[in-house]
Design a protein around this motif. Sequence first.
Motif, PDB file in Angstrom:
ATOM      1  N   ARG A 205      56.199   1.215  28.161  1.00  0.00           N
ATOM      2  CA  ARG A 205      56.822   2.213  29.027  1.00  0.00           C
ATOM      3  C   ARG A 205      56.651   1.902  30.508  1.00  0.00           C
ATOM      4  O   ARG A 205      57.481   2.299  31.319  1.00  0.00           O
ATOM      5  CB  ARG A 205      56.236   3.606  28.748  1.00  0.00           C
ATOM      6  CG  ARG A 205      56.532   4.174  27.376  1.00  0.00           C
ATOM      7  CD  ARG A 205      56.072   5.624  27.293  1.00  0.00           C
ATOM      8  NE  ARG A 205      54.659   5.790  27.598  1.00  0.00           N
ATOM      9  CZ  ARG A 205      53.687   5.797  26.702  1.00  0.00           C
ATOM     10  NH1 ARG A 205      53.975   5.610  25.420  1.00  0.00           N
ATOM     11  NH2 ARG A 205      52.429   5.992  27.066  1.00  0.00           N
ATOM     12  N   LEU A 206      55.554   1.223  30.862  1.00  0.00           N
ATOM     13  CA  LEU A 206      55.228   1.040  32.279  1.00  0.00           C
ATOM     14  C   LEU A 206      55.464  -0.385  32.787  1.00  0.00           C
ATOM     15  O   LEU A 206      55.140  -0.687  33.928  1.00  0.00           O
ATOM     16  CB  LEU A 206      53.767   1.416  32.528  1.00  0.00           C
ATOM     17  CG  LEU A 206      53.403   2.876  32.241  1.00  0.00           C
ATOM     18  CD1 LEU A 206      51.911   3.100  32.440  1.00  0.00           C
ATOM     19  CD2 LEU A 206      54.193   3.810  33.138  1.00  0.00           C
ATOM     20  N   LEU A 207      56.034  -1.231  31.954  1.00  0.00           N
ATOM     21  CA  LEU A 207      56.181  -2.637  32.348  1.00  0.00           C
ATOM     22  C   LEU A 207      57.184  -2.829  33.481  1.00  0.00           C
ATOM     23  O   LEU A 207      57.203  -3.880  34.120  1.00  0.00           O
ATOM     24  CB  LEU A 207      56.570  -3.487  31.136  1.00  0.00           C
ATOM     25  CG  LEU A 207      55.500  -3.591  30.047  1.00  0.00           C
ATOM     26  CD1 LEU A 207      55.989  -4.446  28.886  1.00  0.00           C
ATOM     27  CD2 LEU A 207      54.193  -4.157  30.614  1.00  0.00           C
ATOM     28  N   LYS A 208      58.012  -1.820  33.730  1.00  0.00           N
ATOM     29  CA  LYS A 208      58.947  -1.891  34.852  1.00  0.00           C
ATOM     30  C   LYS A 208      58.546  -0.964  36.004  1.00  0.00           C
ATOM     31  O   LYS A 208      59.307  -0.796  36.956  1.00  0.00           O
ATOM     32  CB  LYS A 208      60.361  -1.572  34.369  1.00  0.00           C
ATOM     33  CG  LYS A 208      60.920  -2.617  33.405  1.00  0.00           C
ATOM     34  CD  LYS A 208      62.359  -2.326  33.027  1.00  0.00           C
ATOM     35  CE  LYS A 208      62.900  -3.398  32.091  1.00  0.00           C
ATOM     36  NZ  LYS A 208      64.314  -3.135  31.711  1.00  0.00           N
ATOM     37  N   ASP A 209      57.359  -0.367  35.883  1.00  0.00           N
ATOM     38  CA  ASP A 209      56.886   0.513  36.946  1.00  0.00           C
ATOM     39  C   ASP A 209      56.781  -0.256  38.266  1.00  0.00           C
ATOM     40  O   ASP A 209      56.260  -1.374  38.309  1.00  0.00           O
ATOM     41  CB  ASP A 209      55.513   1.083  36.567  1.00  0.00           C
ATOM     42  CG  ASP A 209      54.945   1.994  37.640  1.00  0.00           C
ATOM     43  OD1 ASP A 209      55.255   3.196  37.595  1.00  0.00           O
ATOM     44  OD2 ASP A 209      54.203   1.491  38.506  1.00  0.00           O
ATOM     45  N   ARG A 210      57.272   0.346  39.344  1.00  0.00           N
ATOM     46  CA  ARG A 210      57.349  -0.344  40.637  1.00  0.00           C
ATOM     47  C   ARG A 210      55.973  -0.749  41.147  1.00  0.00           C
ATOM     48  O   ARG A 210      55.780  -1.874  41.622  1.00  0.00           O
ATOM     49  CB  ARG A 210      58.036   0.570  41.655  1.00  0.00           C
ATOM     50  CG  ARG A 210      58.253  -0.086  43.016  1.00  0.00           C
ATOM     51  CD  ARG A 210      59.057   0.815  43.921  1.00  0.00           C
ATOM     52  NE  ARG A 210      58.371   2.087  44.148  1.00  0.00           N
ATOM     53  CZ  ARG A 210      58.883   3.082  44.877  1.00  0.00           C
ATOM     54  NH1 ARG A 210      60.073   2.958  45.417  1.00  0.00           N
ATOM     55  NH2 ARG A 210      58.197   4.203  45.045  1.00  0.00           N
ATOM     56  N   LYS A 211      55.008   0.142  41.049  1.00  0.00           N
ATOM     57  CA  LYS A 211      53.677  -0.162  41.569  1.00  0.00           C
ATOM     58  C   LYS A 211      52.994  -1.242  40.740  1.00  0.00           C
ATOM     59  O   LYS A 211      52.363  -2.160  41.286  1.00  0.00           O
ATOM     60  CB  LYS A 211      52.824   1.110  41.571  1.00  0.00           C
ATOM     61  CG  LYS A 211      51.555   0.992  42.390  1.00  0.00           C
ATOM     62  CD  LYS A 211      50.960   2.357  42.655  1.00  0.00           C
ATOM     63  CE  LYS A 211      49.923   2.309  43.757  1.00  0.00           C
ATOM     64  NZ  LYS A 211      49.414   3.647  44.105  1.00  0.00           N
ATOM     65  N   ILE A 212      53.104  -1.158  39.420  1.00  0.00           N
ATOM     66  CA  ILE A 212      52.507  -2.165  38.545  1.00  0.00           C
ATOM     67  C   ILE A 212      53.131  -3.525  38.812  1.00  0.00           C
ATOM     68  O   ILE A 212      52.430  -4.551  38.883  1.00  0.00           O
ATOM     69  CB  ILE A 212      52.647  -1.753  37.070  1.00  0.00           C
ATOM     70  CG1 ILE A 212      51.732  -0.553  36.777  1.00  0.00           C
ATOM     71  CG2 ILE A 212      52.326  -2.927  36.139  1.00  0.00           C
ATOM     72  CD1 ILE A 212      51.891   0.025  35.395  1.00  0.00           C
TER      73      ILE A 212
END
Length: 278
Positions: A205-212
């Motif tokens: 779910r978070l692999l495209k998160d901007r901060k990550i």
Amino acid sequence: MYSDKTLTLNNGIKISQIQLGTWPINNDDVKKVVRQAISVGYRAFDTARDYGNESGVGKGIWNSDVERSDIYLTTKLPTAVKDYEGTKKAIDEALDRFSLEYIDMLLIHSPQPWIEVNRTNDRHFEGNLENWRAMEEAVKAGKVRSIGVSNFLQEDVANIVNNGTIKPAVNQIEVHIGHVPTDLMKYCENLGIQIEAHSPLAHGRLLKDRKINAYAKKYNVSPAQLMLAFDLQLGCIVLPKSDNVSEMKENLDIDFEISGEDMADLIKLKENTQAMSV
């Protein structure tokens, strides 16, 4: 590199800090996945009766070129079983499905049956103690090397610690950037119970998160590698799932360190989704 790193459990047994999770790989495919994972360096695998792939995982181990003693296998009781005799039967059936003489780690999969999770307040304290009594006997009989729990809250852990003979070796819970249950983790760590992080990649779910992604670019790694390094630096055993050989290799190749300042910033990141049980 973390691929070679082990941690020592409270019973003195060493365990790989990076393991391959097998949920929800189906039973037909998981045999090949396990063999491929062994070929690229994995030596520890996590499954469960409720995943429906124990026999395939067992075949993958049997058909590899690695000695059984070099493989660390974790499985979990069916969540619907909350009685002593049912637990004894479930352990023997698991050994039959794996076609192995012992299980390295056996966990109570959840304090509640899946049908009750987030629907009732019954934590099944007595049922979990019945599970634990049969699991302790399995350790004494040599059928199981270590025992632990999964998805347990503080009150559930306390029930086992205060009433059992063997302290849980691990508590397998969801831990990843965006979801760090700090109080529960500290509680377990103070008791000498190792935290295992299931869903360390937040199911993608978070692999495209901007901060990550910004931090991944800073360290010249993939978002998945950043998320795994985060959990590893928290001291967790991590259980990334993949059936892709390239991803398996990448998930083992964690040879960088996130700075203390960046770790503190990432811990503050909150995901707007509810924690999951697997």
